[in-house]
Design a protein around this motif. Structure first.
Motif, short mmCIF file in Angstrom:
data_model
loop_
_atom_site.label_atom_id
_atom_site.label_comp_id
_atom_site.label_asym_id
_atom_site.label_seq_id
_atom_site.Cartn_x
_atom_site.Cartn_y
_atom_site.Cartn_z
N VAL A 1 0.76 -1.14 0.00
CA VAL A 1 -0.13 0.06 0.02
C VAL A 1 0.71 1.20 -0.10
CG1 VAL A 1 -1.68 1.36 1.39
CG2 VAL A 1 -1.90 -1.08 1.08
N MET A 2 1.96 1.18 0.98
CA MET A 2 2.82 2.42 0.92
C MET A 2 3.46 2.57 -0.54
SD MET A 2 4.51 2.20 4.64
CE MET A 2 5.77 3.17 4.29
N GLU A 3 3.82 1.36 -1.25
CA GLU A 3 4.57 1.73 -2.36
C GLU A 3 3.66 2.16 -3.54
OE1 GLU A 3 5.87 -2.24 -2.98
OE2 GLU A 3 7.52 -2.31 -1.84
N GLU A 4 2.31 1.78 -3.52
CA GLU A 4 1.39 2.26 -4.48
C GLU A 4 1.27 3.74 -4.18
OE1 GLU A 4 -2.27 0.14 -3.78
OE2 GLU A 4 -1.41 -1.91 -4.30
N LEU A 5 1.08 4.10 -3.03
CA LEU A 5 1.25 5.82 -2.75
C LEU A 5 2.39 6.41 -2.73
CD1 LEU A 5 -1.57 5.47 0.25
CD2 LEU A 5 -2.06 6.06 -2.15
N ILE B 1 -4.99 -11.02 3.25
CA ILE B 1 -6.32 -11.50 4.08
C ILE B 1 -7.25 -10.61 4.12
CG2 ILE B 1 -6.72 -12.35 6.11
CD1 ILE B 1 -4.10 -13.71 6.39
N ALA B 2 -7.06 -9.42 4.33
CA ALA B 2 -7.90 -8.29 4.64
C ALA B 2 -8.73 -7.93 3.08
CB ALA B 2 -7.44 -6.90 5.10
N SER B 3 -7.91 -7.89 1.95
CA SER B 3 -8.40 -7.59 0.62
C SER B 3 -9.29 -8.68 0.18
CB SER B 3 -7.40 -7.33 -0.20
OG SER B 3 -6.58 -6.45 0.25
N GLU B 4 -9.08 -10.00 0.61
CA GLU B 4 -9.82 -10.93 0.08
C GLU B 4 -10.95 -10.88 1.02
OE1 GLU B 4 -9.57 -15.97 0.59
OE2 GLU B 4 -7.78 -14.87 0.62
N ALA B 5 -11.25 -10.68 2.28
CA ALA B 5 -12.50 -10.36 2.95
C ALA B 5 -13.29 -9.08 2.61
CB ALA B 5 -12.05 -10.67 4.44
N GLY B 6 -12.87 -8.43 1.51
CA GLY B 6 -13.40 -7.30 1.20
C GLY B 6 -13.28 -5.94 2.10
N LEU B 7 -12.19 -6.13 2.81
CA LEU B 7 -11.72 -4.80 3.33
C LEU B 7 -10.92 -3.96 2.60
CD1 LEU B 7 -10.69 -6.33 6.93
CD2 LEU B 7 -13.04 -5.25 6.11
N SER B 8 -10.84 -2.63 2.74
CA SER B 8 -10.10 -1.67 2.13
C SER B 8 -8.88 -1.46 2.92
CB SER B 8 -10.66 -0.26 1.55
OG SER B 8 -11.81 -0.51 0.87
N VAL B 9 -7.82 -1.66 2.58
CA VAL B 9 -6.59 -1.16 3.58
C VAL B 9 -5.92 0.16 2.96
CG1 VAL B 9 -4.32 -1.86 4.18
CG2 VAL B 9 -5.96 -3.62 3.47
N ALA C 1 0.14 5.21 9.28
CA ALA C 1 -0.22 3.99 9.83
C ALA C 1 -1.11 2.99 8.79
CB ALA C 1 -0.52 3.76 11.20
N HIS C 2 -1.31 1.75 9.03
CA HIS C 2 -2.31 0.90 8.11
C HIS C 2 -3.57 0.78 8.96
CE1 HIS C 2 1.78 0.05 6.55
NE2 HIS C 2 1.26 -0.28 5.44
N ALA C 3 -4.72 0.87 8.28
CA ALA C 3 -5.81 0.72 8.83
C ALA C 3 -6.75 -0.03 7.91
CB ALA C 3 -6.54 2.06 9.09
N PHE C 4 -7.74 -0.65 8.28
CA PHE C 4 -8.67 -1.56 7.56
C PHE C 4 -9.92 -1.02 7.85
CE2 PHE C 4 -5.29 -4.14 9.92
CZ PHE C 4 -4.71 -4.66 8.52
N SER C 5 -10.80 -0.93 6.77
CA SER C 5 -12.01 -0.36 6.62
C SER C 5 -13.16 -1.21 5.90
CB SER C 5 -11.76 1.20 6.03
OG SER C 5 -13.12 1.83 5.92
N THR C 6 -14.23 -1.29 6.26
CA THR C 6 -15.23 -1.59 5.39
C THR C 6 -15.89 -0.48 4.53
OG1 THR C 6 -17.08 -1.11 7.07
CG2 THR C 6 -15.90 -3.43 6.93
N LEU C 7 -15.51 0.61 4.57
CA LEU C 7 -16.08 1.58 3.92
C LEU C 7 -15.24 2.38 2.71
CD1 LEU C 7 -17.85 3.79 6.86
CD2 LEU C 7 -18.86 1.85 5.39
N GLY C 8 -14.15 1.82 2.71
CA GLY C 8 -12.96 2.42 1.63
C GLY C 8 -12.38 3.70 2.09
N ASP C 9 -12.82 4.16 3.34
CA ASP C 9 -12.01 5.58 3.75
C ASP C 9 -11.67 5.47 5.23
OD1 ASP C 9 -14.07 6.11 5.23
OD2 ASP C 9 -15.04 7.35 3.55
N SER C 10 -11.24 6.51 5.51
CA SER C 10 -11.05 6.63 7.12
C SER C 10 -12.16 6.53 8.24
CB SER C 10 -9.93 7.76 7.63
OG SER C 10 -10.67 8.75 7.12
#
Length: 588
Positions: free
Chosen positions: A143-147, A191-199, A214-223
């Motif tokens: 994720v950091m590399e993508e950003l 694992i999170a992405s496979e479960a439908g979470l946005s990281v 920091a990394h966070a997991f979200s069901t809404l795709g944002d913070s």
């Protein structure tokens, strides 16, 4: 369930210098007296060489030590209970690896072990996966590399952190966590992405030397889910654990470890709770992993290891709710730490590291504290304000009423921007733009309407709202403005960037800042391989722990300088690496 003790602040203070050593075994906290002497008047030990004058109703500390020696009383939580009778154990479960606890660290360990072929049983006192918070540190990730976010340089910053901890922490763990965190985080992202979470990558501490992310997991795709997003992560881990064949048992509270004649730990006896049945279940395994959380809800343990926290959370003992999510004032009752002590584990060497947080009001996010003018309840400026909120929260404990106020005027946000800093709210998505000065003022105005901020047209009115001495506040503000005009804070030498004038015309804003207690880090002495150790630093065969239980990882204060350090390192990275090593049979 945490044992209820009938004691008060006065009872603690009666112990005086006897302190942590002076609690009567098995009876909670009671003053210690040698040879059963409970009479008033002479304490039976104020003669020559004692160094203490006799005081009615007290016990000479020196006499207690001299007369009792190695038989000094222990805190009741240190005293092992009687073994649970075999005829009360109604069921036995066997597997190679037994993990106790269904939080982030326990589930990570179980999944990592199972994916490498380990045979795992996980049981928990909760009724489902449970977690809290939402920030996870790793030095780097996909994720950091993508950003295109560069990893921070640990060389100067880690030295700073070691000094802040008085070099009392285990540097091997810190370096291992740094070096192995990228692999663990990328594993969790999948694992999170496979479960439908946005990281997402959230913005965090604005330290010059440390990570700002920091990394966070979200069901809404944002913070928006940052504060509770970790629940989605543990549910994703549970799903993956079941796919790998991990046996999971809920509503099962660990009671006692089984150790063979001072040798190997071979099992755990647990009780059925929340209506799950009667009797006990014994879980036998080659490896036992404790992931049972902190000890902040047990007031006796706090009195022993971190008594200052009692002033923040209070002295009344309450029961543990194993299904609680995020809460202030304590979370768990130290089940794993106690079980370890009972079978010969040693306590960590480092001082306790409470997780304090300061008030967020008016803070230059994401540091979490107002960096302008702060005054205590005497309307006095008492510190340099440009420090981490947990550090400043700790300092609040020494202030009158343990409370302070951040004060500013509408010029504050734009001045900060003009000096090269940005405004953004706690946990903001890294891709979102910073807040403008106008947006910050709108947030404060709305907060004043809701009662979370104070707003006044004059300093006199603001002082009245804050219950401060108006003349003293005006004097403090005038002096602060003189430092601003001089461009140098000769009182505390704060960074001039945050020396911003308090304007002569309103509106004036203020926020209350207090020290709040979240949890406490550490416990049993732990090797760099997550082995629980005895007083000689020898690993106890078969016993491990992960998560916030890990000893000597933090000291003095958990300061958030590395946002999400505990989740990202203690829970994810160390759980991931331990799980793989257990499955590979790296330990005897």
């Amino acid at each position: 369930m945490t044992e209820t003790h009938d004691f008060s602040r006065r009872d603690f203070l009666k112990l005086g210098a006897v302190g942590a050593a002076g609690a009567a075994a098995a009876a909670g906290l009671a003053a210690c007296s040698p040879a059963g002497n409970t009479g008033s008047g002479s304490t039976g030990g104020s003669g020559a060489g004692s160094g203490n004058a006799a005081v009615e109703g007290t016990v000479s500390t020196n006499d207690v030590v001299i007369k009792l020696g190695d038989q000094m009383p222990k805190w009741s939580f240190m005293v092992p209970p009687e073994p649970i009778p075999a005829d009360q154990i109604t069921e036995t479960k066997e597997n190679d690896i037994i993990v106790v606890g269904a939080g982030m660290s326990g589930l990570t360990t179980a999944v990592a072990a199972a994916e490498k072929g380990g045979k795992v049983t996980l049981f928990s006192a909760s009724s489902a996966p449970i977690s809290r918070g939402g920030s996870n540190y790793a030095r780097n990730s996909k994720v950091m590399e993508e950003l295109k976010v560069e990893p921070f340089n640990p060389v100067p910053f880690y030295y700073h952190e070691m000094r802040a901890a008085s070099f009392a922490v285990d540097q091997r763990k810190w370096m291992r966590g740094y070096n192995e965190s990228e692999e663990a985080m990328n594993w969790m992202i999948d694992i999170a992405s496979e479960a439908g979470l946005s990281v997402i990558l959230e913005r965090d501490n604005n330290f010059d030397l440390g990570p700002h992310y920091a990394h966070a997991f979200s069901t809404l795709g944002d913070s928006a889910m940052v504060s509770t997003g970790q629940q989605g992560a543990v549910e994703a881990l549970e799903k993956k654990a079941l796919e790998y064949g991990v046996e999971i048992v809920y509503d099962m509270k660990a009671e006692q470890l089984i150790r063979e004649d001072g040798g190997r730990v071979t099992g755990v006896v647990a009780s059925k709770i929340n209506g799950s049945g009667e009797g006990y279940v014994q879980f036998n395994g080659k490896y036992i992993v404790l992931a049972t959380g902190d000890y902040s809800l047990d007031k006796e343990m706090l009195a022993c290891y971190c008594p200052e926290a009692l002033d923040v959370v209070g002295f009344d003992q309450v029961e543990t709710d194993y299904n609680t999510s995020f809460q202030m004032g304590g979370i768990y009752g130290g089940d794993g730490q106690k079980m370890g002590l009972w079978i010969g584990a040693a306590w960590q060497r480092a001082e306790a590291a409470p997780m304090y947080q300061g008030g967020w009001g008016g803070g230059h996010e994401p540091l979490g504290f107002h960096w302008g003018l702060n005054v205590n309840t005497r309307a006095e400026r008492y510190q340099r304000e440009d420090v981490s909120a947990p550090y400043t929260a700790h300092h609040l404990l020494s202030q009158p009423d343990m409370k302070a106020f951040g004060i500013w005027t509408k010029n504050y946000p734009q001045t900060i921007i003009d000096r090269g800093q940005e405004w953004f709210l706690f946990g903001s998505d890294y891709t979102l733009p910073p807040k403008t000065a106008e947006e910050m003022i709108q947030i404060w105005d709305a907060g004043a309407e809701e009662g979370s901020y104070f707003k006044a047209d004059t300093l006199e009115d603001l002082a009245k709202q804050l219950e401060l001495d108006p003349a003293k506040l005006k004097e403090t503000v005038a002096h602060y403005n003189e430092l601003v005009k001089a461009g140098e804070d000769t009182d505390f030498y704060k960074d001039p960037t945050y020396l911003v004038e308090i304007e002569e015309t309103g509106p004036y804003y203020a926020a209350v800042n207090t020290c709040t207690f979240m949890t406490i880090m550490g416990g049993l002495r732990t090797s760099a391989d997550m082995e629980v150790c005895d007083e000689n630093d020898e690993p106890i065969p078969g016993l491990f722990n992960v998560g916030c239980m890990i000893g000597d990882m933090y000291a003095n204060e958990y300061n958030f300088a590395i946002p999400g350090n505990s989740y990202g390192i203690n829970c994810l990275t160390f759980g991931y690496t331990l799980g793989h090593r257990l499955a590979a049979g790296d330990f005897a």
